[in-house]
Motif scaffolding. Structure first.
Motif, PDB file in Angstrom:
ATOM      1  N   ASP A   1       0.856  -1.182   0.000  1.00 26.46           N
ATOM      2  CA  ASP A   1       0.000   0.000   0.000  1.00 26.46           C
ATOM      3  C   ASP A   1       0.898   1.240   0.000  1.00 26.46           C
ATOM      4  O   ASP A   1       1.060   1.924   1.007  1.00 26.46           O
ATOM      5  CB  ASP A   1      -0.912  -0.021   1.227  1.00 26.46           C
TER       6      ASP A   1
ATOM      7  N   ALA B   1       0.680   4.125  -1.207  1.00 26.75           N
ATOM      8  CA  ALA B   1       0.101   5.433  -0.893  1.00 26.75           C
ATOM      9  C   ALA B   1       0.068   5.651   0.614  1.00 26.75           C
ATOM     10  O   ALA B   1       0.396   6.734   1.109  1.00 26.75           O
ATOM     11  CB  ALA B   1      -1.302   5.534  -1.486  1.00 26.75           C
TER      12      ALA B   1
ATOM     13  N   TRP C   1     -12.192   7.076   1.653  1.00 27.15           N
ATOM     14  CA  TRP C   1     -10.778   7.449   1.509  1.00 27.15           C
ATOM     15  C   TRP C   1     -10.313   8.434   2.583  1.00 27.15           C
ATOM     16  O   TRP C   1      -9.147   8.794   2.619  1.00 27.15           O
ATOM     17  CB  TRP C   1     -10.527   8.003   0.106  1.00 27.15           C
TER      18      TRP C   1
ATOM     19  N   ALA D   1      -6.255   4.696   1.521  1.00 23.90           N
ATOM     20  CA  ALA D   1      -6.013   5.086   0.124  1.00 23.90           C
ATOM     21  C   ALA D   1      -6.914   4.285  -0.809  1.00 23.90           C
ATOM     22  O   ALA D   1      -7.325   3.174  -0.467  1.00 23.90           O
ATOM     23  CB  ALA D   1      -4.556   4.845  -0.220  1.00 23.90           C
TER      24      ALA D   1
ATOM     25  N   TYR E   1      -6.954   7.521  -9.289  1.00 21.27           N
ATOM     26  CA  TYR E   1      -7.555   8.255  -8.169  1.00 21.27           C
ATOM     27  C   TYR E   1      -6.476   8.694  -7.189  1.00 21.27           C
ATOM     28  O   TYR E   1      -6.513   9.791  -6.649  1.00 21.27           O
ATOM     29  CB  TYR E   1      -8.606   7.397  -7.466  1.00 21.27           C
ATOM     30  N   GLN E   2      -5.499   7.823  -6.955  1.00 22.01           N
ATOM     31  CA  GLN E   2      -4.406   8.186  -6.042  1.00 22.01           C
ATOM     32  C   GLN E   2      -3.631   9.388  -6.561  1.00 22.01           C
ATOM     33  O   GLN E   2      -3.320  10.315  -5.810  1.00 22.01           O
ATOM     34  CB  GLN E   2      -3.451   7.000  -5.860  1.00 22.01           C
ATOM     35  N   TYR E   3      -3.317   9.364  -7.850  1.00 26.69           N
ATOM     36  CA  TYR E   3      -2.546  10.481  -8.412  1.00 26.69           C
ATOM     37  C   TYR E   3      -3.288  11.804  -8.227  1.00 26.69           C
ATOM     38  O   TYR E   3      -2.694  12.827  -7.889  1.00 26.69           O
ATOM     39  CB  TYR E   3      -2.269  10.244  -9.900  1.00 26.69           C
TER      40      TYR E   3
ATOM     41  N   TYR F   1      -3.816  12.623  -4.091  1.00 23.53           N
ATOM     42  CA  TYR F   1      -2.625  13.046  -3.353  1.00 23.53           C
ATOM     43  C   TYR F   1      -1.866  14.133  -4.105  1.00 23.53           C
ATOM     44  O   TYR F   1      -1.128  14.903  -3.486  1.00 23.53           O
ATOM     45  CB  TYR F   1      -1.768  11.821  -2.998  1.00 23.53           C
TER      46      TYR F   1
ATOM     47  N   SER G   1      -5.380  11.172   3.361  1.00 23.02           N
ATOM     48  CA  SER G   1      -6.128  10.105   4.040  1.00 23.02           C
ATOM     49  C   SER G   1      -5.489   9.930   5.404  1.00 23.02           C
ATOM     50  O   SER G   1      -4.267   9.841   5.514  1.00 23.02           O
ATOM     51  CB  SER G   1      -6.034   8.792   3.254  1.00 23.02           C
TER      52      SER G   1
END
Lengths: 248, 534
Positions: free
Chosen positions: B114, B116, B450, B454, B472-474, B477, B483
């Motif tokens: 993980d 993120a 979230w 993440a 979605y992470q890009y 964050y 989060s």
């Protein structure tokens, strides 16, 4: 960098070529370009591969002589260790050029910076010259047998390049190439991975419809293709040379 | 007309409308069913294509492959360049140094750990020396800068204007994942020639003036001005905003989504380069403005630039001024084209024996280049699931509708995500975008989850996902969302792995910067030498 000038009897009466120094041009090259006509000679001593030119991405047909970019295992003390020296080296220090970019005719050029080229203004001290020194022109201005032979090699190379382009375009069109992936462990347990080399896809070749095979044969390319395939085992000879070097 | 029996084979596909949607669909069907299915494309001679959509996804590489197109030919003839994702500038707080990337390469170590959560933890440890609860292990990892730069080597490639590959890479192969920017008009012409010469698509230049129905409600044939009736078993509506078959003939309702995505107008302009060897950006640049954002896409011979804005917050005159400020004095001599954007989509895309592809199905602001990818995905599904008989068509149609309704919803969610995390406060446009009533419940739910973890692959379990968890992470964050993962700190024990992944990313950056030529340099080499097919 080569310093090329057009060969002219008036200017180059005193130019000497040292055949014993020609091999030096192969130093530091691990891929030596080949033409199809010489594959049968090369394939018995070195692996023949296809690789891409770094600047253009275009395929070149070459003899593999080392495992890293600067390594030529066929060279020992400035001398080529094989029976057959590829034409690309044999032809040194002569090149084919054009007087102007648009000119139709070719002219023979010589690399004045080649270690095999010696420009001697005075030939009086002839006894100090290496015994094998060759001149290009006789005193009457006619070409020497050595120079005529050198020009023949250039002509052979020029024709061979057309044949090579034909071979490469057929190999690509028929999708007969495949990347080689080789992990090699040497005697001292060091390892290397050969990347960026290509060879003939044997299965694809076996599956080729008859009409394509006939065309390749008629174009004189089939022999070259089998020579490339057959040369693969020469990689062991090259590994043996490397191991010998590591052992020394 | 007599009723089509259920066993009627699908022998003829009639595509109404050219443009990229028409030719891509025709090509995919013809390539897949060569010799089995007749593909006819009817195109109005008088109608120029809209020509929006100059950005693609990496899917375009598989599309070109499926059509049997050489990448070298495509790049040479469509003014195409390499695209390695998008750079979002001034979306967070509007300051000049505010930017983040949504690259096309997955985060380093994604799927193995993980990453993120570790990254969030590591940045917290770095930012807050007071935070005792942060495990000591994370202190030795880093330093951390931004999510997209710490965990992805592609941002560094883009920031330096480098290509994703070298001239030694084979067609469609690469060091870094990529898509294309292309000249939409040239792409249409290129596809047309390929479809006709190589794939046997029949081309009729004529206007469709009427639809002839069968007794079961299917379209039996379309009436053309000069070529009479053209009959078919399946009709594909690629008529653009007109939506002639699905919208006008079948009256399938249009579902607006301007309550979520406010943008309704585009001002587009083609900007020539100052010099022929000017650098070409290898990513889409999207720069937020007070009432929308500006796209900037570098092709070989020009840039495509456009301001998309919401007219209820900003007058056309103001928008033109904003665009002029971005482009600079050169805009005085350039033609600015105004394109209305009606955000939304049809409530069904496949009705009876008619399916809509492209603008006739729907349209959204071009924030994540969703237009062409939806065309590709539609064309692929139609080609691969083309029913053998009319009897199977209703099943395929139902599945097609479910698939694409899901996809449109997910795309709308993902586009909205870019807006709800902004801290910009310079206009009601940005403030209203954060209003909960404008955020779909599905997105609100995800944001809720979230808060404490993440995005992960299990948040996106459909086979029909368009954007993976990594995307979605890009965005999350990249836009500074945090989060709160403190509760997970006990599980974050593998800092050695994380350190090795960050190290690997730095190594990839070094390698890429040594190896890769500039985008412009590679384009020139492709024009001169071309790629090999292996």
């Amino acid at each position: 960098m080569a310093n090329l000038v057009a060969v002219q009897p008036a200017l180059h009466q005193h130019l000497l070529v040292l055949p014993s120094q020609i091999d030096v041009h192969a130093t530091g090259q691990n891929l030596i370009p080949l033409i199809p006509g010489e594959l049968s000679h090369v394939a018995t001593q070195l692996p023949v591969v296809l690789a891409k030119n770094g600047q253009t991405g275009q395929f070149v047909l070459a003899a593999l002589t080392g495992f890293t970019a600067q390594e030529n295992l066929m060279m020992v003390d400035g001398q080529w260790q094989g029976i057959y020296l590829p034409l690309q080296i044999q032809r040194q220090p002569f090149f084919v050029g054009k007087a102007t970019p648009d000119a139709a005719d070719y002219v023979v050029c010589i690399d004045l910076d080649s270690p095999a080229t010696l420009f001697s203004a005075e030939r009086s001290g002839a006894q100090q010259l290496p015994a094998d020194a060759e001149t290009l022109f006789n005193t009457d201005g006619s070409e020497t047998a050595y120079y005529r032979e050198a020009k023949l090699k250039l002509a052979q190379l020029l024709q061979g390049e057309q044949q090579r382009e034909l071979l490469l375009s057929e190999l690509l069109a028929l999708r007969l190439l495949q990347p080689m992936s080789l992990d090699i462990t040497f005697a001292d347990q060091s390892t290397t991975r050969l990347n960026g080399l290509y060879t003939i896809d044997e299965q694809q070749l076996a599956a080729l419809p008859a009409e394509h095979l006939v065309r390749l044969h008629q174009q004189g390319l089939l022999g070259a293709i089998y020579a490339i395939l057959g040369s693969a085992a020469q990689i062991y000879g090259l590994i043996a040379r490397k191991n010998k070097q590591l052992g020394d | 007309m007599h009723q089509q029996p259920h066993t009627q084979h699908i022998n003829t596909v009639v595509i109404v409308g050219g443009g990229n949607a028409g030719w891509l669909t025709a090509g995919r069907i013809a390539a897949k069913h060569q010799g089995q299915v007749r593909v006819i494309l009817i195109e109005s001679p008088g109608i120029p294509p809209i020509g929006v959509g100059e950005g693609t996804w990496p899917t375009m590489r598989s599309t070109l492959l499926a059509l049997g197109i050489s990448e070298t030919d495509f790049i040479r003839e469509c003014d195409a360049t390499f695209k390695q994702g998008a750079k979002f500038a001034r979306w967070v707080d509007g300051s000049p140094e505010d930017f983040y990337y949504h690259p096309l390469v997955l985060p380093q170590g994604f799927g193995k750990a993980d990453m993120a959560a570790y990254w969030l933890h590591g940045t917290s440890a770095q930012d807050m020396s007071k935070a005792e609860h942060i495990s000591q292990a994370s202190a030795n990892v880093g330093p951390f800068s931004s999510f997209s730069n710490d965990l992805c080597y592609q941002e560094a490639i883009c920031e330096r204007g480098l290509a994703p590959k070298t001239i030694r890479h084979a067609e469609f192969a690469a060091l870094a994942n990529y898509a294309y920017h292309l000249d939409s008009g040239k792409f249409g012409v290129f596809l047309q020639r390929h479809c006709m010469e190589k794939l046997g698509v029949e081309h009729i230049q004529d206007d469709v003036i009427a639809v002839q129905s069968a007794s079961n409600g299917d379209i039996a044939a379309v009436q053309t001005q000069n070529h009479g009736l053209i009959a078919g078993d399946l009709f594909v509506d690629c008529t653009g905003f007109k939506s002639l078959l699905l919208g006008t003939h079948y009256q399938v309702p249009f579902k607006r989504c301007d309550d979520v995505l406010f943008i309704d107008t585009a001002l587009a302009v083609q900007v020539p380069y100052d010099t022929p060897d000017a650098p070409i950006a290898s990513h889409t640049i999207s720069t937020a403005q007070d009432c929308g954002w500006i796209w900037d896409i570098g092709l070989q011979h020009r840039r495509g630039v456009g301001y998309v804005y919401a007219s209820r917050y900003c007058s056309e005159a103001q928008a033109r001024e904003t665009l002029a400020r971005y482009v600079g004095p050169a805009i005085a001599d350039l033609a600015v084209r105004k394109i209305p954007i009606e955000s939304g989509h049809r409530t069904r895309f496949w009705q009876n024996n008619c399916v809509a592809v492209g603008l006739s199905a729907g349209f959204l602001e071009p924030l994540e280049a969703s237009a062409l990818v939806l065309v590709e995905l539609s064309a692929q599904m139609i080609a691969e699931q083309l029913p053998a008989t009319r009897g199977e068509m209703d099943i395929v149609a139902r599945r097609f509708n479910e698939t694409f309704l899901y996809r449109w919803d997910k795309i709308i969610d993902f586009l909205k995500l870019h807006y709800i995390l902004s801290q910009r406060d310079d206009s009601a446009f940005w403030r209203d975008n954060r209003d909960l009533t404008t955020i779909p419940q599905s997105l609100q739910d995800l944001m809720h989850l979230w808060q404490h973890r993440a995005p992960g692959d299990l948040d996106f379990t459909s086979n029909n996902e368009v954007f993976p968890a990594a995307s979605y992470q890009y965005v999350l964050y990249g836009m500074g969302f945090r989060s709160e993962t403190a509760r997970q700190s006990r599980q974050l024990t593998n800092w050695d792995f994380v350190a090795s992944q960050l190290q690997q990313n730095r190594k990839m950056i070094d390698q890429a910067l040594t190896l890769l030529p500039s985008n412009r340099e590679l384009i020139e080499k492709i024009r001169q030498y071309g790629f090999q097919n292996i």
